[in-house]
Design a protein around this motif. Structure first.
Motif, mmCIF file in Angstrom:
data_model
loop_
_atom_site.group_PDB
_atom_site.id
_atom_site.type_symbol
_atom_site.label_atom_id
_atom_site.label_comp_id
_atom_site.label_asym_id
_atom_site.label_seq_id
_atom_site.Cartn_x
_atom_site.Cartn_y
_atom_site.Cartn_z
ATOM 1 N N LEU A 5 0.824 -1.203 0.000
ATOM 2 C CA LEU A 5 0.000 0.000 0.000
ATOM 3 C C LEU A 5 0.864 1.261 0.000
ATOM 4 N N MET A 6 2.028 1.180 0.623
ATOM 5 C CA MET A 6 2.931 2.335 0.640
ATOM 6 C C MET A 6 3.434 2.676 -0.767
ATOM 7 N N SER A 7 3.709 1.670 -1.598
ATOM 8 C CA SER A 7 4.147 1.981 -2.964
ATOM 9 C C SER A 7 2.996 2.592 -3.761
ATOM 10 N N THR A 8 1.783 2.124 -3.530
ATOM 11 C CA THR A 8 0.614 2.709 -4.190
ATOM 12 C C THR A 8 0.395 4.147 -3.703
ATOM 13 N N THR A 9 0.589 4.372 -2.426
ATOM 14 C CA THR A 9 0.446 5.718 -1.863
ATOM 15 C C THR A 9 1.486 6.666 -2.448
ATOM 16 N N THR A 10 2.703 6.177 -2.605
ATOM 17 C CA THR A 10 3.753 6.997 -3.224
ATOM 18 C C THR A 10 3.356 7.378 -4.646
ATOM 19 N N ALA A 11 2.878 6.419 -5.412
ATOM 20 C CA ALA A 11 2.440 6.693 -6.792
ATOM 21 C C ALA A 11 1.278 7.687 -6.801
ATOM 22 N N PHE A 12 0.342 7.531 -5.889
ATOM 23 C CA PHE A 12 -0.792 8.461 -5.796
ATOM 24 C C PHE A 12 -0.308 9.879 -5.525
#
Length: 155
Positions: free
Chosen positions: A29-36
């Motif tokens: 989820l942290m990598s998705t949050t970074t992309a967001f």
């Protein structure tokens, strides 16, 4: 040799697998949050990522750093630095036959500490909140490693 069915019936290993799944999903989820954060703030690290937002010289304005994006990225990096040792040591620990209640407490404390650390990082909460999350997780991993070295491994 322990069979796979026997392993999957072991309470400690099942708990380890469950909490590992939770913590790995959190890390994903942290990598998705970074992309967001990168996309909503139009902040990119590579020129090819900027192509849909501009051409030529316009690309340069999207190649920059942003404090919010960097904060999320650092939280993700901190997860990588702490979750990977937990996975290795936790696996060995769970296979060493520890007391189930002690092992499950270790796993719960680690997962709770990492989630708290991320919340403290992203909010951002004042120190020592983030440090508390870090040191609890680090201490749990160290405790499992110490138990392994003291009780189970041949040194």
């Amino acid at each position: 040799m322990v069979g796979l069915n026997q392993l999957m019936e072991d309470e400690v290993f099942t708990a380890f697998a469950s909490y590992t799944t939770i913590i790995l999903l959190k890390m994903m989820l942290m990598s998705t949050t970074t992309a967001f954060y990168r996309m909503t703030r139009k902040v990119f690290a590579n020129p090819e990522d900027c192509a849909s937002y501009g051409k030529g010289e316009d690309i340069k304005k999207y190649l920059r750093t942003d404090d919010n994006v960097e904060r999320v990225r650092r939280a993700h990096l901190n997860d990588l630095e702490n979750i990977v040792p937990f996975l290795g040591i936790g696996l060995l620990y769970s296979l060493s036959g520890p007391d189930p209640s002690t092992a499950i407490l270790h796993f719960r404390l680690f997962v709770g500490a990492r989630i708290y650390h991320t919340m403290a990082y992203l909010a951002p909460l004042p120190q020592p909140n983030r440090a508390l999350g870090f040191f609890i997780g680090y201490g749990v991993t160290f405790s499992m490693a110490y138990s392994l070295l003291k009780n189970r491994l041949y040194l």
